[in-house]
Scaffold this motif. Structure first.
Motif, PDB file in Angstrom:
ATOM      1  N   ILE A 131       0.860  -1.177   0.000  1.00 31.11           N
ATOM      2  CA  ILE A 131       0.000   0.000   0.000  1.00 31.11           C
ATOM      3  C   ILE A 131       0.901   1.233   0.000  1.00 31.11           C
ATOM      4  CG2 ILE A 131      -1.770   1.289   1.225  1.00 31.11           C
ATOM      5  CD1 ILE A 131      -2.808  -1.304   2.326  1.00 31.11           C
ATOM      6  N   SER A 132       0.892   1.925  -1.121  1.00 34.52           N
ATOM      7  CA  SER A 132       1.730   3.110  -1.294  1.00 34.52           C
ATOM      8  C   SER A 132       0.862   4.316  -1.609  1.00 34.52           C
ATOM      9  CB  SER A 132       2.722   2.875  -2.440  1.00 34.52           C
ATOM     10  OG  SER A 132       2.021   2.843  -3.685  1.00 34.52           O
ATOM     11  N   LYS A 133       1.529   5.426  -1.920  1.00 38.15           N
ATOM     12  CA  LYS A 133       0.802   6.637  -2.273  1.00 38.15           C
ATOM     13  C   LYS A 133       0.043   6.498  -3.587  1.00 38.15           C
ATOM     14  CE  LYS A 133       4.547   9.084  -1.714  1.00 38.15           C
ATOM     15  NZ  LYS A 133       5.505  10.225  -1.686  1.00 38.15           N
ATOM     16  N   ASP A 134       0.397   5.480  -4.398  1.00 35.72           N
ATOM     17  CA  ASP A 134      -0.289   5.266  -5.678  1.00 35.72           C
ATOM     18  C   ASP A 134      -1.355   4.182  -5.603  1.00 35.72           C
ATOM     19  OD1 ASP A 134       1.233   7.200  -7.062  1.00 35.72           O
ATOM     20  OD2 ASP A 134       2.904   5.784  -7.213  1.00 35.72           O
ATOM     21  N   THR A 135      -1.467   3.514  -4.461  1.00 31.43           N
ATOM     22  CA  THR A 135      -2.454   2.439  -4.299  1.00 31.43           C
ATOM     23  C   THR A 135      -3.863   3.027  -4.251  1.00 31.43           C
ATOM     24  OG1 THR A 135      -0.867   1.077  -3.093  1.00 31.43           O
ATOM     25  CG2 THR A 135      -3.198   0.539  -2.815  1.00 31.43           C
TER      26      THR A 135
END
Length: 500
Positions: free
Chosen positions: A468-472
């Motif tokens: 889970i990242s900033k682009d997820t």
């Protein structure tokens, strides 16, 4: 003699019948529909400027005119322009108090009436009385008031609260003041949605600064948050976990929302912390107790929160759309305006959600880009209608979830009940998307029998095995997708945290 009396009686009877018939004929000519081209007119205190409006009618009409207003003509037939003027609003060579009245254009029935409100400017504060806070609290709404030398005890983004040590009143103002200031105010006394008094200020004068404030002992409402209410802005205290501006109390169905908090309180930096908050009661919007904070005490980190939204910030839009509470009130008829409908300063609830980074899915059996089928409640969202399904995509995170950490997504939800008592067969799923990779997590079903009372269901989904990242992108929607049946549901209190 008897014959003469007889003739006189017959004559009087015939005359009265003719008079009555004439009245009936006159009544019958009055219009059954009367409208006016405007509902209100404003006049200056001194100028004699006339204003012209149009009266629309299908027959005769007559105007009911107050003494300081002139309407020409005061009666007419059909659609006509009329001129309205007022006398000067002066007393003793100076402007008198503003005044307000109504001109009514009447037809034949109570329903065939067009009312035009006439406002005339004046000196709002002429003869204005000075009030104590205790007197102010029980005044009728719209009373013009002057309040001298009162102490500011807390500041909000929309004004400040003043107190005499017993009575606490909200002053709605954009003036800059500080805690401890002695101020004098002039304004209009009103009551808010929660029947709590406040003053809409026209003037705020700071008489002195730097004073000290002694607060009373706060009533601890932590153990009674589910039932607490007050008829005044009582000074209270609550302990719990801070999620955004929302305080969660363990074991309670209600939470506490800190409203209109200035940045100086430092709330933004305490997300996920245990806190003790003191402040003034600001009403109950079930299941939320509203609080104007004076102090926030940090009791230490409780959980790491990556994202949280309780949708309490949608309250202004909910009020504008008179949104109801279907779940809390178990009321299938509660008002639920479509997201684009309620607007604040021209911005719809839908636009406000999109501005925060939300995206929405709307489908039908034949479309993946269906028309609006998402609705606003107070303060949460309703998804879908018969033949339409809908879902929500959460905003992107501001920071990546650290490598190796597992996140837990929690929220409360509720399926809709049909008029027959059947519960909509909603099955929710959570979809975590990274580029072209999608991972789906099931949400336990409600499992309710027909006729079950609507209530919130707490859902918690552990997002194991995914990055889970900033682009997820994280989506919450139904698994029963693109169907012609009714699969409606409600959503609130979304939170993404680090798993313990």
């Amino acid at each position: 003699m008897k014959r003469i009396c007889y003739y006189i009686m017959v004559f009087l009877l015939l005359a009265s019948m003719n008079l009555l018939e004439g009245c009936r004929d006159e009544e019958s000519t009055l219009s059954k529909a009367v409208l006016a081209s405007t509902g209100a007119l404003n006049f200056e205190a001194t100028g004699r400027l006339e204003k012209v409006i149009t009266v629309y009618a299908d027959a005769d009409w007559v105007a009911d005119v107050p003494e300081w207003v002139t309407v020409t003509p005061a009666l007419g037939t059909g659609t006509m322009d009329v001129t309205i003027s007022v006398t000067e609003n002066m007393r003793g060579g100076a402007a008198d108090n503003p005044r307000k009245t109504a001109v009514v254009f009447k037809g034949s029935t109570l329903a065939s009436r067009a009312e035009v409100i006439i406002f005339q400017e004046g000196d709002k504060y002429r003869d204005c009385k000075e009030y104590t806070l205790a007197e102010l609290a029980v005044l009728a709404n719209e009373e013009v008031v002057s309040v001298p030398q009162i102490t500011v005890t807390t500041v909000t983004t929309k004004g400040f609260i003043v107190s005499d040590g017993i009575v606490n009143i909200l002053m709605q103002s954009s003036s800059t003041v500080s805690v401890g200031d002695k101020v004098s105010v002039k304004g209009t006394k009103l009551s808010d949605t929660y029947s709590l008094p406040y003053v809409e200020c026209d003037e705020v004068n700071v008489n002195s600064t730097g004073g000290t404030v002694s607060y009373p002992i706060a009533t601890d409402i932590t153990d009674k948050v589910n039932t607490y209410t007050s008829a005044s802005r009582a000074f209270v205290m609550v302990s719990g976990i801070l999620n955004g501006n929302n305080i969660t109390v363990e074991g309670a169905n209600y939470s506490v929302s800190v409203i209109d908090a200035p940045e100086s309180l430092g709330i933004a930096s305490l997300n996920g912390h245990k806190v003790k908050v003191t402040g003034y009661f600001a009403g109950v919007a079930a299941p939320v107790v509203r609080l104007i904070a004076t102090k926030v005490e940090d009791k230490g980190l409780y959980e790491i929160i990556y994202f949280a939204d309780d949708f309490e910030w949608l309250q202004p839009w909910a009020e504008a759309g008179t949104a109801g509470q279907t779940v809390e009130m178990n009321n299938l008829d509660a008002t639920a305006p479509q997201l684009p409908t309620p607007k604040i300063d021209g911005i719809s609830a839908l636009n406000a959600l999109i501005a925060k980074g939300y995206e929405f899915l709307r489908v039908t059996p034949s479309s993946t880009n269906a028309s609006e089928c998402i609705y606003l409640q107070q303060n949460y969202l309703k998804f879908g209608k018969t033949g339409y399904q809908a879902g929500i995509i959460l905003p992107k995170l501001e920071e990546d979830v650290p490598s190796g950490a597992t996140a837990v997504l929690s929220f409360v939800w509720c399926p809709m009940r049909q008029g027959s008592g059947v519960i909509d067969p909603v099955n929710l799923i959570v979809i975590v998307t990274n580029g072209s990779n999608e991972t789906t997590f099931d949400v336990p079903v409600a499992g309710w029998e027909s006729g079950h009372r609507l209530e919130w269901i707490a859902a918690e989904v552990r997002l194991d095995g995914v990055t889970i990242s900033k682009d997820t992108r994280i989506t919450i929607r139904q698994s029963n997708w693109q169907l012609s049946t009714a699969n409606r549901w409600f959503l609130d209190n979304i939170k993404l945290v680090k798993a313990n």
